[in-house]
Design an enzyme around this catalytic site. Structure first.
Site, PDB file in Angstrom:
ATOM      1  N   ASP A  15       0.872  -1.159   0.000  1.00  0.00           N
ATOM      2  CA  ASP A  15       0.000   0.000   0.000  1.00  0.00           C
ATOM      3  C   ASP A  15       0.922   1.225   0.000  1.00  0.00           C
ATOM      4  OD1 ASP A  15      -2.390   1.630   0.536  1.00  0.00           O
ATOM      5  OD2 ASP A  15      -1.530   1.832   2.543  1.00  0.00           O
ATOM      6  N   ASP A  17       0.028   4.918   1.161  1.00  0.00           N
ATOM      7  CA  ASP A  17      -0.097   5.874   2.256  1.00  0.00           C
ATOM      8  C   ASP A  17      -0.133   5.190   3.615  1.00  0.00           C
ATOM      9  OD1 ASP A  17      -0.211   8.082   0.452  1.00  0.00           O
ATOM     10  OD2 ASP A  17      -2.278   7.530   0.011  1.00  0.00           O
ATOM     11  N   ASN A  58      -5.414   2.940  -3.319  1.00  0.00           N
ATOM     12  CA  ASN A  58      -6.670   3.648  -3.577  1.00  0.00           C
ATOM     13  C   ASN A  58      -6.370   5.135  -3.580  1.00  0.00           C
ATOM     14  OD1 ASN A  58      -8.099   1.229  -3.429  1.00  0.00           O
ATOM     15  ND2 ASN A  58      -8.824   1.584  -1.356  1.00  0.00           N
ATOM     16  N   GLN A  59      -6.824   5.844  -4.613  1.00  0.00           N
ATOM     17  CA  GLN A  59      -6.599   7.290  -4.708  1.00  0.00           C
ATOM     18  C   GLN A  59      -7.903   7.980  -5.106  1.00  0.00           C
ATOM     19  OE1 GLN A  59      -3.868   9.000  -3.726  1.00  0.00           O
ATOM     20  NE2 GLN A  59      -3.109   7.031  -2.992  1.00  0.00           N
ATOM     21  N   HIS A  94     -11.137   5.542  -8.109  1.00  0.00           N
ATOM     22  CA  HIS A  94     -12.559   5.652  -7.769  1.00  0.00           C
ATOM     23  C   HIS A  94     -12.784   6.025  -6.309  1.00  0.00           C
ATOM     24  CE1 HIS A  94     -12.194   2.725 -11.146  1.00  0.00           C
ATOM     25  NE2 HIS A  94     -13.032   3.611 -11.655  1.00  0.00           N
ATOM     26  N   CYS A 102     -11.812  -2.480  -8.478  1.00  0.00           N
ATOM     27  CA  CYS A 102     -10.412  -2.300  -8.105  1.00  0.00           C
ATOM     28  C   CYS A 102     -10.190  -1.734  -6.709  1.00  0.00           C
ATOM     29  CB  CYS A 102      -9.681  -1.445  -9.140  1.00  0.00           C
ATOM     30  SG  CYS A 102     -10.414   0.156  -9.539  1.00  0.00           S
ATOM     31  N   LYS A 104      -9.646  -1.318  -3.045  1.00  0.00           N
ATOM     32  CA  LYS A 104      -9.462  -2.210  -1.904  1.00  0.00           C
ATOM     33  C   LYS A 104     -10.561  -1.945  -0.883  1.00  0.00           C
ATOM     34  CE  LYS A 104      -5.302  -0.547  -1.442  1.00  0.00           C
ATOM     35  NZ  LYS A 104      -3.998  -0.210  -0.841  1.00  0.00           N
ATOM     36  N   ASP A 129      -1.520  -0.992   5.879  1.00  0.00           N
ATOM     37  CA  ASP A 129      -1.752  -0.498   7.240  1.00  0.00           C
ATOM     38  C   ASP A 129      -3.196  -0.606   7.706  1.00  0.00           C
ATOM     39  OD1 ASP A 129      -2.136   1.691   5.247  1.00  0.00           O
ATOM     40  OD2 ASP A 129      -2.780   2.788   7.027  1.00  0.00           O
TER      41      ASP A 129
END
Length: 183
Positions: A15, A17, A58-59, A94, A102, A104, A129
């Site tokens: 991951d 961040d 994920n963004q 998304h 996609c 998580k 995390d």
């Protein structure tokens, strides 16, 4: 806690961040990228052991219109420069309510990384995390390791099979397992 003793590990996905870099909410500014202490060394150890490496992140900042894909890619390039290099980056643009495959904890990012790396999902370990990172691993057939931060919820820690105190410890678990499989 250990990984499954009967599975070969050929790749390691991280991951972004709060795993590789200190979390700056909705960060799409390369100048704000600060590696988690020890991240570069941990990634370097995994690479030196011959594992294929990737990032699955994920963004939702993109879906929310707070940044462009190009800005997120530039931020990821800075992470790659400071902590990597990584063989593959897989980004979910998304938001939580978009229903994509996609984001998580859904398996899409892990499956995409597996395909792009040419590795079966069962041969991957995902390090993150929060429970969603480990959940995405499980949903894709991979193994997961949780590296909790002060923001990780207690129930997430209690619900996962493998927890490491640091990123370096997580990589050590993977490398010990890889050595045991080769012996």
């Amino acid at each position: 806690m250990a990984l499954a003793p009967d599975r070969t590990v050929r790749g390691l996905l991280f991951d972004r961040d709060d795993t590789l870099v200190i979390d700056v909410p909705y960060n799409a500014d390369p100048h704000k990228v600060v590696p988690v202490p020890g991240a570069h060394r941990a990634v370097e150890r995994a690479r030196a052991a011959g594992l294929r490496l990737g990032v699955v992140t994920n963004q939702s900042v993109i879906a929310r219109g707070m940044a462009t894909r190009e800005e997120v890619d530039a931020t990821n390039a800075r992470v790659d420069e400071l902590v990597g290099p990584f063989d593959v980056w897989c980004v979910c643009p998304h938001d939580a309510d978009d229903g994509c495959a996609c984001r998580k904890p859904r398996p899409g990012l892990v499956l995409e990384a597996a395909e792009r790396l040419g590795i079966a999902p069962e041969e991957l370990v995902v390090v993150g995390d929060i429970g969603a990172d480990v959940g995405a691993a499980a949903a894709a057939g991979a193994q997961g390791i949780l590296v909790p931060t002060p923001r990780t919820r207690r129930e997430e820690i209690d619900d996962v099979p493998t927890v490491a105190a640091s990123l370096d410890e997580a990589v050590s678990l993977v490398l010990e397992h890889a050595d045991a499989v080769r012996s």
